[in-house]
Every structure is written in C-alpha cells, then in structure tokens.
Design a protein around this motif. Structure first.
Motif, PDB file in Angstrom:
ATOM      1  N   HIS A  10       0.853  -1.186   0.000  1.00 40.84           N
ATOM      2  CA  HIS A  10       0.000   0.000   0.000  1.00 40.84           C
ATOM      3  C   HIS A  10       0.886   1.232   0.000  1.00 40.84           C
ATOM      4  O   HIS A  10       2.103   1.136   0.176  1.00 40.84           O
ATOM      5  N   ASP A  24       0.848   5.268   1.783  1.00 42.34           N
ATOM      6  CA  ASP A  24       0.116   6.115   2.721  1.00 42.34           C
ATOM      7  C   ASP A  24      -0.154   7.441   2.012  1.00 42.34           C
ATOM      8  O   ASP A  24       0.455   8.456   2.314  1.00 42.34           O
ATOM      9  N   HIS A  63       4.713   0.239  -0.043  1.00 35.44           N
ATOM     10  CA  HIS A  63       5.502  -0.515   0.930  1.00 35.44           C
ATOM     11  C   HIS A  63       4.654  -1.617   1.561  1.00 35.44           C
ATOM     12  O   HIS A  63       3.424  -1.584   1.487  1.00 35.44           O
ATOM     13  N   ARG A 100       2.628  10.921  11.269  1.00 32.40           N
ATOM     14  CA  ARG A 100       2.255  11.556  10.000  1.00 32.40           C
ATOM     15  C   ARG A 100       1.780  12.979  10.260  1.00 32.40           C
ATOM     16  O   ARG A 100       1.611  13.376  11.407  1.00 32.40           O
TER      17      ARG A 100
END
Ligand SMILES: Nc1ncnc2c1ncn2[C@@H]1O[C@H](COP(=O)(O)OP(=O)(O)OP(=O)(O)O)[C@@H](O)[C@H]1O
Ligand SMILES: O=C(O)CCC(=O)C(=O)O
Ligand SMILES: [Fe+2]
Length: 644
Positions: free
Chosen positions: A474, A476, A541, A558
């Motif tokens: 996936h 982010d 990743h 994040r």
C-alpha cells in the motif's frame, strides 16, 4: 560482477575455473552479459597469444590441461565444440563448411549436417550434427578457436568496430577415466559470450545491423524471462522453448550446474542507463540479494557517501545506483537513499531505547482490553491490532499544536489512546520529530517541511502479535496527508526486527517484477525510517509475513492537513496538485551525514585519483571504481565460500 580489464581475476573466480572433475555430471557455465562494446569478448578471449592479456577462456583451457595432467591413476579425454547463434539460427564454428541452419522464417528441409537441437533423457539437451573435436593441449584449443573466430559473425557498428552479432557457446566436455568404470566422471564447462544488448531507440544501426540487433535483444529478453521464471521457483514453466539460445542453455541453467554471470559495464557517461539495465539483469537472477558480500559492501558505500562532503550530482547518482543495486539492508547501518529523483527514504538505527517496547506493550494491552471494540476491528483475524493517539480538547495540559489529529478511517479499525496513554506516545513523537528535522535539514528540496509545527500531528500504532501478522502492499497517500508528492512519514519500530519492503508502484508496461526496483530494509528495534518526497506518490511498501514468534510495535507518525479522504479532493486542489507534479524538482546531491570509517577515505582517494587522470566528461569512471570494490568483495566472498 567483473569490471572490464580484470583478466587476472576472471578465470580464478568463476565457477567454471573451479570445476570439480571428481564429481560426475557436474556442469559449469559462465555467461558474459552487457551492453554492446563493453568488453565481453575482450574478457572472454582477450589476446590468446599473450600470456598477460589472455582472456578467461584461454586461461581456463590452460588451467584445465594443467589440472588434468596432475590427476593420478586416471586418464582423461577432452572434447570441445563451438556454436554460434545468429538471428536465431545455429552454426558450427568448428566445421569448415558450416552454414547456418536455415532462415528463421523459412523451414529448411532437414538433411545431413543440419544442426538440430534435441533432447535425450540421459544426455539432456544436445545439438545433432555439431562437431565435438578431441583436444590434447592448450595449443590444440587455441588453434581451433582461432579458426572458429574467423567465421564468427562480427561487424562494424558505431558502438564497436568489431561487434559480435551472434551469441557463441564454447563447450569443454571433460571425461576422466579411473581404474573402474563406475568411478569415471564427466564434466561440462560452457562459456557463453552473449551478443551485446543495444537500445533500439537510440541505436544508430540500420538495415541488416538493426535486424540483428532486434534478434539479439529478443533472445536476451527470452533469456531474462527464463532466469526470472527459475528465480521465482517456477521450474515447471520456464519458457526455454522461446528461443534457440535458451533451449541450448536450458541444461546449464537447471541441471546440477553452477552458473557464473560476468557483467560488463561501460565507463562512458552516455552508458549510465544501460549500466543500470545490466545491473537490474544481475538483480533479477536472484543471486544478488542473497549474497553475504552485500553487507561489507554496503558499509563501504555508506561511508563513501558519508565522507564526500560536496558530492557532485554524478557521484551522488552513482552511489544511489549502487545502493539500488544492493537492494537489501540489514538495518544495522544508517542509510539515506533516493529511490528515484523525487522519492527519498532514510533509515537510522538506535533512535530510541528499544526497551520502551515493554512499557508500550503493556499500555496497548490495557487499552485493547478496556477501550470499546472498533466497528471494523480485524485484529482477531490478522493478529495485528491498531491504535491511534487521540488528543482531545479536554486535555488542558496539551498545547494546541501537540494534539493528535485523526485520520477518520482509523477510528473504524483502531482503538483510541487517550489521556495518560497519549503522553507516552508524545515523548516518542518528539524524538522522531527531532531526528527527522536533522535528517531533512541536509536536503534542500525536502527541508521546506521543516517550517511546519509540529512535523507530525498524528500517529497510527500497529501491534503485530508475531511474524504471521503482516501489512500488505500500500501507499500512505490518502488525501488527508496533503499533496502525495510531499507526504512525510516517520516510522518508529520496536520489538521483533521485521523486513520492510518497497516497490515502485506497478505501471502499465512493466515487463516483470524486476522493473519495480524493489528495496528491502530490516527494521531493527529502536530504529526510525523516514519516507519523504514523492515516496507515497510513486512507491508502495509492505511488511511481509515471516517466521518470527515475537511481537512488534510500529508507530507511523504523520501530518494530517485536512479531513479529506481518498477521492474527495475539490477540483481546484486537484488542479494545483497536478501542476505541482508537473514542475519537476531537480535532483540535488545529498550529503549523507552518517559518518563512518576509513573505507570512505580510501574510496574518496581512489575517486579523486581516477578523476584527476581523466578527461572532462569521463567522470563516470568513478562508477568503475565503486563497482570494482563491489566485484572484489564478491570475488573474495565467493573464493572464501569455495574454500569451506
Ligand atoms: N579492458 C580492456 N582493455 C583494452 N581494450 C578493451 C578492454 N575491454 C574492451 N576493449 C576493447 O573495446 C572494444 C569492444 O570490446 P568487445 O568487442 O570485447 O566488446 P563486447 O562487449 O564483446 O561488444 P559486442 O557485444 O558488440 O560484441 C574492443 O576493441 C576491445 O578490444
Ligand atoms: O509496520 C510497519 O513498519 C509499517 C506500517 C505501515 O506501513 C502503516 O501503518 O501504514
Ligand atoms: Fe504504510
């Protein structure tokens, strides 16, 4: 890998040079692979007449007869054959009247003398009607090869004034006879001088030469496909039958055979992309990531970049290329790596005390048992539970800037950490924040972020129960993190070391998985992985399963800029993002601040030395220096393994 000019090392380090006649049925094969004009033929043949400039094949022949001469209580017989594959047609280079076996398109009626590839249950793949001549000495071999070389298909091209337009396969069959027949043994050694690949778009070849080039590239493509299939463990469906070259080599690639790949690179600046393709081919053989030589080399190279304070763009590009070639890191050394010209990752071990793991595990266990079960909790199914820190407005003690924001999606799948539990995560955020600022400060095109306060305003915590718990491919890249070209993630690992993989997002037209330039880093407890630039836009990743029984905790810090989810971006913002993506950031050299040892100095001195002796425009030769280090470590390691 050998870099052009290493005649001395070649014969001794290839598996073909160490064939063991005592074990029957042992086959060895060496391929020379590389762009046209990079010295394959030079390395394989060299000058047969000169002791010093002899290539690999004459050295091998010489060594072979020397060794056979020393065998006691047995007699030996050596036969050689020499075959050429030109435009997918075969020719016997040792047969005086040899002709090609017919046009690839028009079927030629079979007749006496026509070369045919056949398979025999006992013998394996063989070429019917191919001459196998008995030889007793080095001189016999030299004489026959000289004859064969005369009829080889060689033409002048812009890249090489004597370019091999065909693949050649030279074979030694060695039979050792002992006192009793059951002790007799047989070994086959094949030396394959592949024709050189050339870019069809940039090639200046025309007409017949271009036609040849297409055959060459096609057959090398088929060879690469077979190697990929073999490396993927798919031995049942290896497409050997797609070309004559791969049919001829099928035994050497599969049955009881040791294969050595010799890759030649060009020091010419224009050959940079071709060099990368050659290295990718090496990677795709699967040999590269498994070998232990990577670790010392990785250290050498890490320190090499570390100590070049003002690297030129070229040097930087080189070091990154070599890192990319290495592809796997054991996570003990720091690393700064541009995955491409806009996607950056850095890894730093020992950023925090790995002991925090126990305290955090307790906290998570407590929250898991007390907080309400989230609507989309999958922890029972996949052994991975998620948590997010939720600083609320009631937390008077927290500064506004320190409150944690939420990705709305997390509230569905994870449990909230609140109150005192948030504080323990805040301490870690401060550490990650400090480390990230330090790392990015050295990189002009990424340091724009540093104005943000704080860099990270949210955290997702993943608790992996054991090696079976995983996270699939996936990125982010949700809209709430802002423009995907600039998402910053600080990922802190605790508990069991786990492998973290990166791959370029699959694109239409990717020939196979090797096109995705995968990287893998073993994330050690206490380490910080930073993903920055366009990593989330262009790369994916994952954390694949492994067989550890130990748990692990990962905290990804994040920055949430809005509440938008995937696909919810207003038109105006979308336009802005597209425009931003079009304005490309130019690659700046990165100074890897992670200092280390003397090797750097040695390498630096070598590069300086090399460059001072070079004309302008030849600076890329430092690639040769780096890659020579590469080849030497590999050679040392191979020799060491062989001695065991
Ligand atoms: N180490 C070296 N020292 C001196 N000359 C070299 C060296 N390597 C290659 N050359 C010269 O460079 C030229 C190209 O080399 P060579 O023909 O071996 O390349 P190749 O990779 O086999 O090319 P192709 O695939 O087109 O056949 C030749 O003239 C060769 O003699
Ligand atoms: O556990 C890791 O190292 C990766 C976690 C991750 O990729 C994520 O939470 O998005
Ligand atoms: Fe992720």
């Amino acid at each position: 890998m050998l870099v052009n000019g290493h005649q001395i090392h070649s014969a001794s380090t290839s598996s073909a040079g160490r064939v063991n006649f005592e074990s029957s049925g042992y086959n060895c094969c060496l391929f020379a692979y590389g762009q046209t004009g990079t010295g394959k033929t030079h390395t394989v043949h060299g000058d047969w007449q000169s002791q010093e400039h002899r290539g690999l094949l004459p050295r091998l022949a010489e060594g072979l007869f020397e060794r056979l001469g020393k065998l006691e209580g047995s007699s030996s017989r050596v036969r050689i054959s020499y075959i050429e594959v030109y435009n997918d047609r075969l020719r016997d280079l040792l047969s005086p009247r040899s002709e090609f076996d017919g046009s690839p398109r028009k079927a030629v009626p079979s007749g006496p003398g026509r070369l045919e590839i056949r398979t025999h249950p006992a013998v394996g793949v063989y070429v019917e009607n191919l001459q196998e001549l008995a030889v007793d000495s080095f001189r016999d071999v030299a004489r026959l090869v000289a004859k064969g070389e005369k009829s080889k298909k060689v033409e002048r091209t812009t890249m090489n004034h004597r370019s091999s337009r065909s693949h050649t396969i030279f074979t030694f069959k060695v039979e050792v006879r002992k006192s009793s027949p059951e002790k007799n043994s047989m070994a086959t050694i094949q030396i394959v001088d592949l024709a050189g690949r050339e870019n069809e778009q940039t090639s200046e070849c025309k007409g017949e030469r271009f036609q040849e080039l297409r055959f060459i590239n096609r057959s090398l493509f088929e060879l690469a496909n077979c190697i990929h299939a073999l490396c993927d463990g798919n031995r049942e469906h290896v497409p050997f039958r797609n070309s004559k070259l791969t049919m001829l080599l099928s035994d050497s690639l599969t049955n009881n055979s040791r294969t050595t790949l010799l890759a030649t690179l060009t020091p010419s600046p224009g050959g940079f992309d071709e060099n990368i393709l050659t290295c990718r081919f090496l990677e795709s053989t699967g040999a590269v990531p498994e070998l232990t030589w990577m670790i010392p080399l990785q250290e050498r190279l890490a320190s090499c970049i570390a100590d070049i304070h003002e690297p030129t763009d070229l040097q930087f590009k080189l070091c990154t290329t070599v890192f990319r070639m290495l592809r796997t890191y054991d996570g003990t050394e720091p690393l700064a790596l541009w995955l491409d010209d806009e996607s950056f990752v850095s890894y730093c071990p020992d950023v925090c005390d790995a002991g925090i793991f126990h305290q955090l595990s307790e906290t998570l266990a407590l929250v898991a048992s007390s907080a309400p079960r989230p609507p989309k909790d999958t922890s029972a199914a996949n052994d991975r539970s998620q948590f997010y820190a939720a600083g609320t407005f009631e937390d008077a003690a927290l500064e506004a800037a320190q409150r944690f924001r939420l990705n709305p999606r997390w509230c569905l799948a994870g449990r909230a950490l609140q109150g005192q539990h948030v504080e323990s995560v805040l301490v870690l955020r401060d550490l990650v924040e400090k480390e990230t600022r330090r790392t990015l400060a050295a990189i002009p095109q990424l340091s724009a972020h540093l104005a943000e306060m704080p860099l990270f305003n949210s955290v997702l915590v993943n608790h992996y129960m054991d090696g079976q718990a995983q996270i699939k491919w996936h990125a982010d890249d949700e809209n709430c993190y802002g423009c995907p070209d600039q998402i910053l993630i600080g990922s802190l690992s605790l508990g069991a070391p786990r492998r973290f993989e990166l791959r370029r997002k699959p694109r239409k037209g990717d020939a196979d998985r090797s096109a995705q330039a995968r990287q893998s880093i073993l994330l050690q407890p206490g380490s910080l992985l930073i993903m920055a630039g366009a990593t989330q836009a262009r790369w994916q990743h994952c954390l694949p399963p492994d067989d550890t029984t130990d748990p692990r905790i990962n905290l990804t810090f994040r920055r949430i800029c809005g509440d938008l989810r995937r696909g919810e971006l207003p038109e105006k913002e979308q336009k802005k993002q597209r425009a931003k993506r079009r304005s490309r950031i130019t690659t700046q050299p990165v100074v890897n601040r992670f200092a280390a040892a003397e090797v750097a100095k040695t390498l630096q001195a070598e590069i300086a030395d090399l460059q001072s002796g070079l004309a302008e425009g030849e600076a890329l030769s430092s690639a040769v220096t780096l890659l020579r280090q590469f080849s030497l470590v590999w050679a040392e390691d191979n020799t060491a393994q062989d001695c065991k």
